[in-house]
Design an enzyme around this catalytic site. Structure first.
Site, mmCIF file in Angstrom:
data_model
loop_
_atom_site.group_PDB
_atom_site.id
_atom_site.type_symbol
_atom_site.label_atom_id
_atom_site.label_comp_id
_atom_site.label_asym_id
_atom_site.label_seq_id
_atom_site.Cartn_x
_atom_site.Cartn_y
_atom_site.Cartn_z
ATOM 1 N N HIS A 57 -28.666 11.323 -27.236
ATOM 2 C CA HIS A 57 -29.736 11.185 -26.247
ATOM 3 C C HIS A 57 -31.070 10.969 -26.968
ATOM 4 O O HIS A 57 -31.479 11.769 -27.805
ATOM 5 C CB HIS A 57 -29.813 12.431 -25.368
ATOM 6 C CG HIS A 57 -30.802 12.316 -24.267
ATOM 7 N ND1 HIS A 57 -30.501 11.755 -23.043
ATOM 8 C CD2 HIS A 57 -32.109 12.667 -24.209
ATOM 9 C CE1 HIS A 57 -31.579 11.775 -22.287
ATOM 10 N NE2 HIS A 57 -32.565 12.321 -22.960
ATOM 11 N N ALA A 58 -31.747 9.867 -26.644
ATOM 12 C CA ALA A 58 -32.966 9.485 -27.360
ATOM 13 C C ALA A 58 -34.051 10.555 -27.220
ATOM 14 O O ALA A 58 -34.295 11.073 -26.131
ATOM 15 C CB ALA A 58 -33.486 8.150 -26.829
ATOM 16 N N HIS A 65 -40.661 3.284 -25.063
ATOM 17 C CA HIS A 65 -40.878 4.577 -24.416
ATOM 18 C C HIS A 65 -40.981 5.698 -25.455
ATOM 19 O O HIS A 65 -41.921 6.502 -25.427
ATOM 20 C CB HIS A 65 -39.729 4.880 -23.447
ATOM 21 C CG HIS A 65 -39.789 6.261 -22.863
ATOM 22 N ND1 HIS A 65 -40.437 6.555 -21.686
ATOM 23 C CD2 HIS A 65 -39.298 7.450 -23.314
ATOM 24 C CE1 HIS A 65 -40.349 7.851 -21.444
ATOM 25 N NE2 HIS A 65 -39.654 8.419 -22.411
ATOM 26 N N GLU A 66 -40.027 5.752 -26.368
ATOM 27 C CA GLU A 66 -40.032 6.820 -27.378
ATOM 28 C C GLU A 66 -41.236 6.693 -28.316
ATOM 29 O O GLU A 66 -41.822 7.690 -28.738
ATOM 30 C CB GLU A 66 -38.726 6.825 -28.170
ATOM 31 C CG GLU A 66 -37.481 7.127 -27.337
ATOM 32 C CD GLU A 66 -37.552 8.454 -26.603
ATOM 33 O OE1 GLU A 66 -38.197 9.398 -27.111
ATOM 34 O OE2 GLU A 66 -36.980 8.554 -25.497
ATOM 35 N N HIS A 94 -44.233 8.445 -26.943
ATOM 36 C CA HIS A 94 -44.311 9.861 -27.308
ATOM 37 C C HIS A 94 -44.895 10.009 -28.717
ATOM 38 O O HIS A 94 -45.758 10.861 -28.964
ATOM 39 C CB HIS A 94 -42.915 10.489 -27.295
ATOM 40 C CG HIS A 94 -42.326 10.689 -25.939
ATOM 41 N ND1 HIS A 94 -42.899 11.496 -24.985
ATOM 42 C CD2 HIS A 94 -41.195 10.201 -25.370
ATOM 43 C CE1 HIS A 94 -42.145 11.500 -23.895
ATOM 44 N NE2 HIS A 94 -41.105 10.720 -24.103
ATOM 45 N N GLU A 125 -44.147 11.697 -20.549
ATOM 46 C CA GLU A 125 -43.108 10.728 -20.195
ATOM 47 C C GLU A 125 -43.720 9.431 -19.665
ATOM 48 O O GLU A 125 -43.167 8.345 -19.877
ATOM 49 C CB GLU A 125 -42.170 11.331 -19.146
ATOM 50 C CG GLU A 125 -41.409 12.563 -19.618
ATOM 51 C CD GLU A 125 -40.561 12.297 -20.854
ATOM 52 O OE1 GLU A 125 -40.057 11.175 -21.013
ATOM 53 O OE2 GLU A 125 -40.414 13.221 -21.682
ATOM 54 N N HIS A 135 -30.006 17.064 -19.570
ATOM 55 C CA HIS A 135 -31.230 17.852 -19.391
ATOM 56 C C HIS A 135 -30.958 19.214 -18.764
ATOM 57 O O HIS A 135 -31.702 20.168 -18.988
ATOM 58 C CB HIS A 135 -32.238 17.068 -18.546
ATOM 59 C CG HIS A 135 -32.642 15.775 -19.162
ATOM 60 N ND1 HIS A 135 -31.834 14.657 -19.141
ATOM 61 C CD2 HIS A 135 -33.762 15.410 -19.849
ATOM 62 C CE1 HIS A 135 -32.433 13.669 -19.767
ATOM 63 N NE2 HIS A 135 -33.601 14.091 -20.206
ATOM 64 N N TYR A 182 -40.231 13.955 -15.199
ATOM 65 C CA TYR A 182 -39.828 12.551 -15.117
ATOM 66 C C TYR A 182 -40.188 11.962 -13.754
ATOM 67 O O TYR A 182 -40.559 10.782 -13.658
ATOM 68 C CB TYR A 182 -38.331 12.417 -15.389
ATOM 69 C CG TYR A 182 -37.924 12.912 -16.754
ATOM 70 C CD1 TYR A 182 -38.119 12.136 -17.893
ATOM 71 C CD2 TYR A 182 -37.361 14.179 -16.920
ATOM 72 C CE1 TYR A 182 -37.763 12.596 -19.150
ATOM 73 C CE2 TYR A 182 -37.003 14.649 -18.176
ATOM 74 C CZ TYR A 182 -37.215 13.857 -19.286
ATOM 75 O OH TYR A 182 -36.866 14.332 -20.529
#
Length: 639
Positions: A354-355, A384-385, A388, A412, A514, A524
């Site tokens: 999971h990323a 997306h990552e 962060h 997020e 999660h 999210y």
């Protein structure tokens, strides 16, 4: 003359007295000011010291956690629990000192905010044995999820198929409902039901930690991070605002699926069997898009083929994302990122695929862990990552306590808002992955529909994940009905159901990562609202959006290379958690609430098209109760 002299003496005496009073008052004010300054200096010294100790503890714990997540062994799991337990004891002592200091009552906003946050123990409040037991339950669920494998459908062979990429590939590409049902059931039976006792222990101890922290439930503890007494009510209001558009999408997709699979598999008016939607949890439906594309004769831009034709590597995909942030005037990825990240699945060990993005709290040590593939999906996940990561880099000079987003949804949203630009025809052409920079109306509807299958469809799913846990945390559903309640809520809030009947002998919530990992999920939901507010604000700053201008629409706005948007974005990110999220949002967008107006404006052309098309086809909207669980397991949960 004598009278005048006496009057003069009186005046001089009064002036002297007044001067003396003034001098004494000034001296008192100066003394108080000096005392106040001394107290503030003392407080800042105290927090500088405690923040540094906290940074060291987080560094140690996160490095250990990263080692476990990138090498899932029992030895590493036990090492993580040992470090976390030691840190929990130190955090308790820190909190005791913060509370004893009285700084939480300071008139200095910065000192008061640091004291308030550092005075919040979370699960560290538990006695050591309970703390270890809670971590053991959570890490056991995570390990089971990370290592679960299934056998291939109707084939002999090793039972080594993992969720990513094997099972997900079949869910995306198979159109055999029996095969899809098989993989769905295998996954839920292996990752959900065996974890019932661990989940039960997790609920028991998280409830206990909430009570010890003076919260009525762990749900209320989660909600307090939003620093808004009306947040849950506002959340319900936002859900209700997006449901009309979701119902149009749901009805249209069900109609098209029924035309493909037939009445025996897809009902005319009921819930959609979730295994047909291309995703294990039915949280996004774009993998099944070929079955219900509005204009199938209009081809989509095939980014996957283009990435592969141009021999993109995983490294090049991340360099592309890094280039986007640099084009905004933001920080480049440090060399350590490339040396220490795990960007593909290793062949020699199990990892949690999971990323996730990691802040290791020292010398810009930021990393990503994910099992990247070369396709369109991962193009957006990479951005997306990296969002962060950029957040971590921007606020790393804040005190440790403020190295976070002021609202859980902001973190997020930051990556997602960049992906909104990356997905536009304008941007894909600018980076050489497409030769079209503007779509005709039919292609535009196709693209908006595809995006809605990821963004709009996700919202009821995200809403349900925590609404379910809220009722469990609060004890509103009896333990014997936990599984039934889970599926009843999935049906009620999103019109989806499992492909087979589920009973309370099954236990399905831990089949979602999660839930195993104790990750609050409404962040999210909030992110999917905030990202459109962020997007609109930056598009305006970049001169890429003008309301009513067909050449400058929200769905084709690309902020790439805009230093104006980047400057505002960087300032917003660098604040970290140092101020209330409403104040940060106000400075960035001019708004103070989570508001779906920008999202609804983005999808307005699709909304109008769907409404007209569903009326033309006489598509029924809405759904009834699912028949895949006992109908009387618990009352309706409508908000």
């Amino acid at each position: 003359m004598k009278t005048s002299f006496i009057l003069l003496q009186n005046v001089l005496f009064l002036q002297a007295m007044l001067l003396a009073v003034t001098v004494r008052a000034y001296a008192a004010v100066s003394a108080r000011s000096s005392s106040s300054n001394a107290l503030k200096s003392e407080a800042r010294t105290f927090f500088e010291r405690e923040n540094e100790f906290l940074r060291q503890r987080r560094r140690n714990e996160f490095v250990t956690s990263y080692e476990y997540n990138t090498n899932v062994t029992e030895e590493n799991r036990k090492a993580l629990i040992a470090v976390a337990t030691k840190n929990a004891a130190a955090n308790k002592e820190m909190t005791r000192k913060v509370i004893a200091s009285g700084y939480i009552d300071s008139t200095d906003e910065d000192i008061k905010r640091q004291a308030t946050i550092l005075g919040d123990l979370g699960i560290d409040v538990l006695p050591e044995d309970d703390y270890k037991e809670l971590l053991n339950a959570v890490s056991s669920m995570q390990s089971n999820y990370a290592t679960a494998t299934v056998c291939p459908y109707n084939k002999e062979g090793n039972c080594t198929l993992q969720l990513e990429p094997h099972i997900q590939e079949r869910l995306s590409n198979s159109r055999d409902p029996k095969e899809l049902k098989y993989y769905w059931r295998q996954w839920y039976d292996k990752t959900g039901t065996p974890m019932r006792e661990n989940f039960k222990k997790y609920i028991e101890l998280s409830r206990k930690s909430a009570r010890l922290n003076a919260y009525s439930s762990y749900a209320d503890y989660w909600i307090h991070f939003y620093e808004d007494p009306d947040f849950e009510a506002n959340l319900d209001k936002v859900y209700k605002a997006i449901i009309p558009l979701y119902r149009e999408i749901h009805g249209y997709v069900r109609y098209r699926l029924r035309a493909y699979y037939g009445d025996a598999i897809v009902p005319e008016n009921g819930n959609i069997p979730m295994h047909l939607l291309g995703n294990m949890w039915g949280q996004q439906w774009d993998n099944a898009l070929p079955l219900f594309t509005p204009y199938p004769e209009k081809p989509f831009v095939d980014v996957t083929s283009e990435l592969q034709r141009q021999n993109y590597t995983v490294r090049k995909l991340f360099e592309l994302g890094d280039q986007f942030f640099q084009s905004l005037g933001m920080r480049a990825l440090p060399n350590s990122f490339w040396d220490l990240s795990v960007l593909t699945r290793p062949a020699d060990r199990e990892i949690v695929c999971h990323a996730s993005a990691w802040d290791l709290y020292q010398d810009s040590d930021v990393r990503i862990k994910m099992c990247t593939e070369i396709d369109t999906h991962y193009l957006y996940v990479v951005h997306h990552e990296l969002g962060h990561i950029q957040y971590y880099l921007q606020y790393e000079n804040q005190p440790t306590v403020f190295r976070a987003a002021p609202n859980p949804g902001f973190h997020e949203a930051v990556g997602d808002v960049i992906a909104l630009s990356v997905a536009t025809p304008k941007h894909l052409k600018s980076i050489g992955l497409s030769n079209v920079d503007k779509l005709d109306e039919e292609s535009r509807i196709n693209e908006l529909f595809k995006t809605a299958l990821k963004k709009i469809v996700f919202l009821p799913f995200a809403y349900t994940m925590d609404k379910y846990r809220y009722v469990v945390f609060r004890g509103d559903v009896d333990e014997s009905k936990w599984n039934c309640a889970f599926w009843q809520m999935r049906s009620e809030f999103s019109g989806l159901e499992p492909p087979v009947r589920r009973t309370d002998a099954d236990f399905d919530p831990p089949a979602k990562y999660h839930i195993d990992a104790d990750v609050e999920y409404l962040r999210y939901f909030a992110a999917h609202i905030f990202q459109f507010q962020f997007h609109k604000a930056m598009c305006i700053k970049a001169g890429q959006y003008v309301k009513g201008d067909p050449e400058k629409t929200l769905d084709n706005c690309d902020i790439y290379n805009s230093k104006e948007a980047g400057e505002a974005f960087g300032k917003f990110l660098s604040i970290g958690g140092s101020i209330h999220w409403k104040k940060a949002l106000k400075e960035f967008t001019g708004e103070t609430e989570m508001d779906p107006a920008a999202l609804m404006e983005y999808f307005e052309p699709l909304s109008k098209w769907l409404h007209a098309e569903n009326q033309r086809l006489k598509v029924p909207l809405g759904w009834g109760d699912t028949d895949k669980v006992a109908g009387d397991c618990c009352p309706a949960f409508s908000t």
